[in-house]
Scaffold this active site. Structure first.
Site, PDB file in Angstrom:
ATOM      1  N   GLU A   1       0.807  -1.224   0.000  1.00 47.37           N
ATOM      2  CA  GLU A   1       0.000   0.000   0.000  1.00 47.37           C
ATOM      3  C   GLU A   1       0.843   1.279   0.000  1.00 47.37           C
ATOM      4  O   GLU A   1       0.497   2.268   0.627  1.00 47.37           O
ATOM      5  CB  GLU A   1      -1.002  -0.002   1.168  1.00 47.37           C
ATOM      6  CG  GLU A   1      -2.101  -1.034   1.002  1.00 47.37           C
ATOM      7  CD  GLU A   1      -3.325  -0.757   1.850  1.00 47.37           C
ATOM      8  OE1 GLU A   1      -3.417   0.316   2.465  1.00 47.37           O
ATOM      9  OE2 GLU A   1      -4.210  -1.639   1.896  1.00 47.37           O
TER      10      GLU A   1
ATOM     11  N   HIS B   1      -1.846  -1.521  10.476  1.00 47.68           N
ATOM     12  CA  HIS B   1      -1.364  -2.904  10.468  1.00 47.68           C
ATOM     13  C   HIS B   1      -0.153  -3.027  11.386  1.00 47.68           C
ATOM     14  O   HIS B   1       0.605  -2.064  11.568  1.00 47.68           O
ATOM     15  CB  HIS B   1      -0.945  -3.337   9.061  1.00 47.68           C
ATOM     16  CG  HIS B   1      -2.092  -3.641   8.149  1.00 47.68           C
ATOM     17  ND1 HIS B   1      -2.336  -4.891   7.643  1.00 47.68           N
ATOM     18  CD2 HIS B   1      -3.076  -2.846   7.654  1.00 47.68           C
ATOM     19  CE1 HIS B   1      -3.408  -4.855   6.863  1.00 47.68           C
ATOM     20  NE2 HIS B   1      -3.868  -3.619   6.858  1.00 47.68           N
TER      21      HIS B   1
END
Length: 665
Positions: A372, A649
């Site tokens: 990402e 995350h």
């Protein structure tokens, strides 16, 4: 294979692409800011709690017409730019390869010689993280913001953690074998009087942090490190200059046996603060988001001189019945080149390797796979920071427009790879079956071949690393399984096409084959049963997994609850580490599998949550297809909290030991 150092084959196309993007960018930026103004994060809401209720509404009323007017004015230019930009993507290369040697760090050529210096094997450390570097308006839907500042801070924290000295603590007493044995940092530093670094018997005690002088301290302490090795009576060849060794004995009943150690924790380090690699790094980045500023105990920041307890400790428990001098000789080993000894036991007797929740990325991190990294400007900032530690980086991976995929792609794959070792070959493939919003990104897989050494017979020693990011939308089980099938097929083709060896005349010896990435399914949700039973897990091993639907007790989820990212309890690496060590803490801040029998609010159903959260970030390795005479095993596995407040995350890291077996009895 030639590695692409520029996105286009010639300067004319590169200039034309820059011109077209220059026409598009103003429209893109105004649209991004317009949407972002209507999507506040929980941190911003908290900051505005004391402001008058009309203040924010007034700001929106003023800025919205301005952004709209500028957006409309820039649309004609963006349209012209788009008509130029789109066809150019057919000539665009799938990644950009960047090599920048930092003289303050050990370069790849030097690392390649380490294999020849040892005959018993070598360890390699891999890291993976989803850093959520989307355009700011989209990142806010994950409750993170200020993408440009976050990118720079993420890079700073990663290189800070990876370049710190590696601390190893050995426990000679067999009486303390619990996990709490790692929860302290009573460490010894080189003494200014005699310049030697002695192994000191100290009592076990739990503290929150220890002194650490930044990411260039290795150069400052290199002379002390050489004196330390000679003073300890150990051979200097192959020893790390930045390794600190502390020995803990159970014979002192928790008291410090050496009076000189009483002042270690309070004595200032004579070397002074480490010099930063660049003048700009000594200051906080401009435009830094308030929630990313240094706080007390925020050991993840580059400018922090504190380091968390477990993250700087590697516990090795020696057998108390073995002679002390024998243990001393056997347990002193290099940070990345280690020989296993029969007297060494693990922290957890039911596991073959060490595992921990760490507030830092592992020291001597060799390979890093990120997901990402969608925003191009953020990717550049992140690359600049990582280049202070990693010599080789591949970024801006993916395809755009309709080139190479079935649907139009607005953003790249978001993959970024960084390595301390030379990259020999690389290739990228785009998944053709993306659905929904995921189809707008060129999600795929990046395959790399790296050289990690050579044998005395000048045979190359290589490794294979795959970095991927699968379909994210819930319920797309079939799509993810198809992508896992493609991943295996593409990897097999890549290994076959890049191999220059034959069974009769092996020119290359394969040391490891690792897969890293965000697979977007876990091993505990009933909805993910199809992925859990995929054939990938018969060829590749997951260190955190017992079997389909069954995790190891110590494994925790890697997906954080976005609503709690900025809570005081978890907003710093140390605090998040402490929370995740507790089962009740995990229930409050990790995402758990959804249940049809309970409400959607996770914090309202804490008592019903089972397991340790959704682990969707994976590190897999295989023993198939490697050099037959070598053995590969996991040495340690870490869940990392160093990026607390910067992404939703948890990064993960794995250290693999490649043993040649030449010196084994």
């Amino acid at each position: 294979m030639v590695l692409y150092t520029s996105p286009f084959p010639n300067s004319f196309l590169s200039g034309l692409h820059s011109f077209s993007w220059g026409l598009i960018f103003p429209c893109y930026w105004f649209a991004d800011r317009l949407v972002a103004s209507f999507v506040p994060t929980s941190y911003e809401k908290r900051q505005r709690a004391d402001d008058p209720c009309y203040f924010h509404a007034l700001c929106i009323i003023i800025t919205t017409p301005i952004y709209l007017a500028l957006l409309v004015a820039s649309l004609p230019f963006a349209l012209i730019g788009f008509l130029l930009w789109s066809p150019l993507q057919s000539a665009r290369r799938p990644y950009i390869y960047s090599r920048l040697e930092d003289k303050n760090q050990v370069n790849g050529a030097t690392l390649l010689t380490e294999w020849k210096a040892t005959s018993n094997g070598k360890s390699f450390c891999f890291g993976s993280a989803n850093v959520c570097l989307l355009p700011d308006s989209l990142a806010r839907f994950n409750n993170v913001f200020n993408t440009q500042a976050r990118a720079k801070e993420i890079g700073r924290r990663i290189r800070n953690g990876a370049s710190r000295p590696q601390i190893k603590i050995y426990i000679d007493s067999p009486t303390n074998t619990s996990i709490s044995a790692a929860s302290f940092s009573s460490l010894v530093s080189p003494q200014s009087g005699d310049g030697t670094n002695r192994a000191v018997n100290v009592g076990i005690k739990r503290t929150t942090s220890m002194e650490y002088k930044g990411d260039n301290s290795a150069s400052n302490n290199s002379e002390d490190g050489r004196d330390a090795k000679s003073g300890a009576g150990e051979p200097s060849e192959g020893e790390d200059n930045n390794t600190c060794i502390v020995r803990i004995s159970g014979e002192d009943n928790g008291h410090i046996s050496d009076p000189d150690v009483d002042t270690v924790s309070s004595q200032p380090n004579n070397s002074g603060p480490a010099d930063h690699s660049s003048e700009g790094d000594s200051e906080s980045p401009k435009g830094q988001a308030p929630n990313h500023k240094q706080k007390d105990g925020d050991s993840g920041s580059l400018d922090s001189y504190t380091a968390s307890r477990e993250s700087l400790v590697k516990v090795r428990i020696g057998d108390g019945t073995v002679d002390q001098s024998s243990i001393n000789n056997k347990l002193l080993y290099k940070a990345s080149i280690m020989k296993k000894t029969s007297v060494r036991k693990k922290k957890h007797m039911d596991e073959a390797f060490d595992h921990e929740i760490s507030a830092f990325f592992p020291a001597n991190l060799d390979f890093l796979c990120l997901q990402e990294v969608f925003d191009k400007r953020a990717a550049e900032k992140l690359k600049e920071q990582l280049h202070h530690y990693f010599e080789y980086i591949l970024y801006d991976v993916g395809v755009y427009s309709c080139h190479g995929c079935c649907s139009f792609k607005f953003v790249n794959s978001g993959l970024l790879f960084a390595s301390r070792y030379p990259v020999m070959d690389a290739t990228y493939h785009c998944y053709p079956n993306g659905k929904g919003t995921d189809s707008l990104a060129s999600k795929g897989a990046l395959f790399l071949k790296v050289q990690v050494g050579s044998t005395p017979q000048d045979q190359r020693i290589v490794g294979y690393i795959s970095c991927t990011h699968l379909q994210a939308l819930a319920g797309d089980t079939t799509v993810r399984c198809e992508q896992l099938d493609l991943l295996q097929d593409w990897l097999a083709d890549f290994r076959k096409s890049t191999s220059s060896s034959s069974t009769a005349n092996p020119e290359e010896l394969v040391a490891f084959d690792v897969i890293c990435g965000d697979l977007n399914f876990d091993n505990c949700s009933s909805e993910d049963k199809l992925e859990q039973q995929h054939s990938l897990f018969t060829r590749y091993k997951d260190p955190c997994r017992l079997g389909p639907g069954e995790e190891k007790p110590w494994a925790i989820g890697t997906l954080l609850d976005p609503e709690g990212l900025y809570d005081d309890e978890v907003c710093t690496p140390d605090n998040l580490q402490k929370v995740l060590e507790n089962e009740e803490g995990r229930k409050g801040y990790l995402v758990y599998p959804t249940s049809k029998n309970h409400s959607s609010s996770q914090k309202g159903r804490k008592s019903s949550l089972k397991g340790n959260g959704r682990r969707i970030d994976y590190m897999l390795y295989t023993e198939e297809g490697l050099y037959l005479e070598w053995k590969v095993e996991v040495e340690e596995f870490s869940f990392i909290t160093q990026l607390a407040g910067l992404t939703d995350h948890l990064p993960v890291a794995m250290r693999l030991m490649v043993s040649t077996g030449e010196d084994d009895p």
